[in-house]
Write a protein that holds these residues in place. Structure first.
Motif, PDB file in Angstrom:
ATOM      1  N   THR A  51       0.830  -1.206   0.000  1.00  0.00           N
ATOM      2  CA  THR A  51       0.000   0.000   0.000  1.00  0.00           C
ATOM      3  C   THR A  51       0.861   1.251   0.000  1.00  0.00           C
TER       4      THR A  51
ATOM      5  N   LEU B  83      -2.089  -2.246  -8.790  1.00  0.00           N
ATOM      6  CA  LEU B  83      -3.548  -2.263  -8.731  1.00  0.00           C
ATOM      7  C   LEU B  83      -3.998  -3.679  -8.430  1.00  0.00           C
TER       8      LEU B  83
ATOM      9  N   HIS C  86      -7.810  -2.075  -4.895  1.00  0.00           N
ATOM     10  CA  HIS C  86      -6.672  -1.554  -4.135  1.00  0.00           C
ATOM     11  C   HIS C  86      -5.741  -0.827  -5.107  1.00  0.00           C
ATOM     12  N   ALA C  87      -5.183   0.296  -4.690  1.00  0.00           N
ATOM     13  CA  ALA C  87      -4.187   1.031  -5.475  1.00  0.00           C
ATOM     14  C   ALA C  87      -3.070   1.472  -4.548  1.00  0.00           C
ATOM     15  N   SER C  88      -1.850   1.227  -4.936  1.00  0.00           N
ATOM     16  CA  SER C  88      -0.706   1.595  -4.104  1.00  0.00           C
ATOM     17  C   SER C  88      -0.432   3.090  -4.229  1.00  0.00           C
TER      18      SER C  88
ATOM     19  N   PRO D  19      -4.652   7.070  -4.620  1.00  0.00           N
ATOM     20  CA  PRO D  19      -5.202   5.715  -4.423  1.00  0.00           C
ATOM     21  C   PRO D  19      -6.665   5.704  -4.014  1.00  0.00           C
TER      22      PRO D  19
ATOM     23  N   TYR E 260     -10.152   3.906  -5.844  1.00  0.00           N
ATOM     24  CA  TYR E 260     -10.834   2.770  -5.208  1.00  0.00           C
ATOM     25  C   TYR E 260     -12.273   2.656  -5.707  1.00  0.00           C
TER      26      TYR E 260
END
Length: 737
Positions: A28, A35, A45-47, A58, A62
């Motif tokens: 994260t 992704l 999820h997106a870092s 991020p 979402y």
């Protein structure tokens, strides 16, 4: 501790969950762009690395669908690869353009990995993204433009393609390309995102320090940025044009050639000022590189066209250009039922000026003539340089009075003094005129008839013009018929050599024979050498006749010697045109070798006209012949530009007094004095002088008294056929008067 070969013990469930939490926390906060996407294509999820790569936060990504980042076509590609990844449980790598926060496409390498939990309906995918933007842009962008260059597409098409590609990568950008002409004006090459009135208002704009960003960038040779066109002083006189189109910022970059010269401008217009990010800088650099390549190609094309269609010395179009443009002019005249005059212009006495004052002086006169002609002949009329001092003008006219006025104005201009160094030269010219459609229907015929008219004008004197006359045409038709007959004569062995003896006047012994070419035509009878030699020189047959004459004479000399007939040497006449062939010495050497003759057995006779021939190979060829040991004699001495200076330039072993001196000796005291002087010239240069045209015993006595050692003429013998030579030698040598 256990053995290293002992398998590890399973972790407790709470420890495994702890590791998962650490991994999730790490991903994260990672700078890697990651992704996690569920089976329906929604982002779960997106870092933090996504903000660095695409500018998207991020939490903003979402629960968003992937169509936020991909175009419909690219989304379809992704789904296809995703299904394959899940079905095979193997990673997949694809390249896709993802839209960043500004809506611009950014090429990314996408590593898709399956995340397969215990329940299949909870399957998801991890997608790791790596920026390959510039490499992919370079690959595709560069490839498209280079392919268009290889296909030799027009500059407008390639420049338009380049602008479109640049704008596709910058959706809020409008790109234009302009070139800078020789007068420092902007010429629009491509502006596909601009309306028509943009072309109309900017075409031909003079570059300068206040000429908008494009004109200023071209003038300064450096990038010019206007963050706010509305307030920029550079746009003071032109700001209404971009502002009316909603464009408020501009970035102009000069396009330079290999020598650093500004040849064009690449400009990007935006609705809002832009941050100069790394991608934009790299994209601009790539566009400039491709623009420079495109302009370099056009410059090479222009140079090739100039070399093919224009004369280096005068800058005028040449014969090739004339052929192309005259056909168009004739077609246009035919459609409009209008008239054209073909004017063949030739400078009077140009060779004399060139020889007496030098080649540089001749070139100055030619350039002056071309400049004056351009002042008299304006577009759409045509003026070209054909060759040397010959020019052609094609002009539209109303009536014959109009043609006469044009010709008169040209002659007046060309007769004005020209300063060559510190010497005022007063040139003049003659003009031959043919008219369309009366005198011909095509370029070749009209130029030919204008040339005939020019010849007629020159026979009338200097500074004259003359229209084509059918009487000239009839004489020319006879000339053409003789030319065709001469071709046949060479192919059917109608030419013959006759031989006239040369006698040593001191003891009557045989000095040698001169081979003379004769032509007997089955219908025309005997054709005078003065006529057919001139025709051969004009139509390019003289080289064949020269080699044939040398070959035949050498073969005949060997036949005589094999039969026991002693002949010291054989002389053959050689045209100055034959000396343009740099391979001539080799050819002659091979003939002597084939006949087992020495170089001293052959004498080549050349005339003083060779001194007027400015062909670069002439003197080199003469020197090469001389180095072989073949002797050279200067024929008809005293009829041309006789001088010790000219004579010194030629590697001759003898000179021949022209028969006109001998024939006038009985009654003309001046000729007697000149004949004596020519003998003294020969003696002073240790060159024997052969007197031609001896027809009476009085001629012989006077020449012998003056001290001439060698004579030739009808008194001794008319030219003889080869078979009659042995009996003549037996009866007449030593020759006793």
């Amino acid at each position: 501790m256990g053995s290293r070969h002992t398998p590890p013990l399973p972790l407790p469930a709470e420890s495994e969950q702890h590791i998962r939490n650490i991994l999730a926390s790490t991903l994260t906060g990672s700078l890697c762009a990651l992704l996690i996407i569920d089976g329906n294509g929604f982002i779960r999820h997106a870092s933090a690395g996504m903000a660095r790569l695409l500018g998207h936060a991020p939490d903003h990504l979402y629960a968003q669908s992937l169509d936020m980042l991909l175009s419909p076509d690219d989304l379809q590609t992704w789904h296809s690869q995703a299904r394959h990844c899940l079905s095979t449980a193997a990673p997949v790598r694809i390249d896709l353009p993802l839209r960043n926060a500004q809506g611009r496409p950014l090429w990314c390498a996408c590593q898709i990995m399956p995340c397969l939990p215990e329940h299949q309906d909870q399957a998801c995918l991890a997608m790791m993204l790596t920026d390959i933007g510039m490499s992919k842009i370079h690959e595709q962008f560069n490839g498209k433009i280079l392919a268009a260059l290889v296909e030799d597409k027009p500059i407008y098409d390639i420049a338009t393609l380049l602008c479109h590609e640049a704008m596709a990568l910058q959706p809020d950008c409008v790109a234009t390309i302009a070139k800078v002409d020789a007068q420092g004006r902007l010429r629009i090459v491509a502006a596909p995102g601009m309306p028509k009135h943009f072309y109309e208002e900017t075409e031909g704009m003079q570059i300068g320090p206040m000429a908008g960003s494009s004109g200023t960038a071209a003038y300064l040779g450096q990038t010019v940025v206007s963050h706010d066109i509305a307030t920029s002083p550079l746009w003071e006189h032109h700001r209404h044009l971009p502002l009316s189109l909603g464009l408020h910022a501009s970035y102009s970059h000069p396009i330079k050639d290999g020598n650093g010269k500004v040849v064009g401008v690449f400009t990007q217009y935006y609705r809002l000022p832009q941050k100069n990010d790394a991608m934009q800088s790299k994209l601009t650099a790539l566009c400039l590189q491709l623009c420079a390549l495109l302009f370099e190609r056009e410059a090479s094309r222009d140079e090739i066209q100039r070399l093919v269609f224009y004369d280096d010395l005068t800058g005028l179009p040449n014969r090739q250009f004339l052929q192309a443009q005259s056909r168009q002019a004739l077609a246009a005249a035919s459609r409009a039922s209008s008239k054209l005059a073909f004017m063949f212009i030739d400078i009077d006495g140009f060779k004399r000026i060139n020889d007496s004052l030098g080649t540089a002086a001749g070139n100055t006169l030619l350039k002056s003539t071309a400049h004056r002609l351009k002042g008299q002949i304006v577009e759409p009329d045509i003026v070209c340089r054909l060759s040397a001092d010959e020019f052609i003008a094609i002009v539209a006219f109303r009536d014959m009075r109009h043609v006469v006025d044009i010709a008169g104005n040209i002659l007046d201009q060309l007769s004005q003094p020209v300063m060559i160094g510190n010497v005022p030269v007063h040139p003049s010219a003659c003009i031959g005129i043919s008219t369309y459609p009366e005198d011909g229907q095509d370029t070749e015929q009209l130029i030919s008839r204008a040339s005939m008219a020019l010849d007629q004008a020159k026979t009338s004197g200097r500074n004259r013009w003359n229209f084509f006359d059918n009487a000239i045409n009839e004489a020319t038709q006879e000339h053409i018929a003789l030319e065709a007959a001469l071709h046949d004569a060479l192919d059917s062995a109608q030419l013959r050599l006759y031989y006239q003896p040369q006698i040593d006047l001191r003891d009557g012994s045989l000095h040698g024979f001169e081979a003379l070419t004769r032509w007997y035509h089955p219908k025309l009878g005997h054709v005078p050498p003065t006529l057919f030699i001139r025709i051969a020189e004009n139509c390019g047959l003289i080289d064949r006749i020269g080699i044939w004459s040398i070959t035949e004479a050498c073969q005949q000399l060997q036949r005589w010697r094999s039969a026991g007939v002693h002949i010291p040497s054989i002389s053959v006449n050689l045209s100055p045109n034959s000396l343009h062939d740099a391979a001539l010495p080799t050819k002659i050497g091979q003939i002597l070798w084939n006949e087992n003759l020495s170089p001293q057995d052959l004498i080549l006779e050349i005339t003083e006209n060779v001194l007027l021939d400015n062909h670069p190979d002439t003197l080199r060829t003469l020197d090469a012949i001389h180095r072989l040991g073949i002797r050279l004699a200067l024929d008809d001495f005293g009829t041309g530009y006789s001088s010790l200076g000219y004579l010194r330039r030629l590697p001759v072993c003898a000179i021949k007094l022209d028969k006109s001196y001998v024939h006038g000796m009985d009654t003309d005291i001046t000729l007697q004095a000149l004949t004596r002087a020519i003998l003294h010239i020969g003696d002073s240069m240790q060159l024997p002088v052969v007197a031609e045209g001896i027809e009476t015993t009085s001629h012989l006595a006077q020449l012998a008294e003056l001290g001439y050692h060698i004579g030739q003429g009808y008194l001794f013998s008319h030219p003889l056929p080869a078979h009659a030579v042995p009996s003549w030698i037996e009866i007449n040598t030593p020759w006793i008067s």
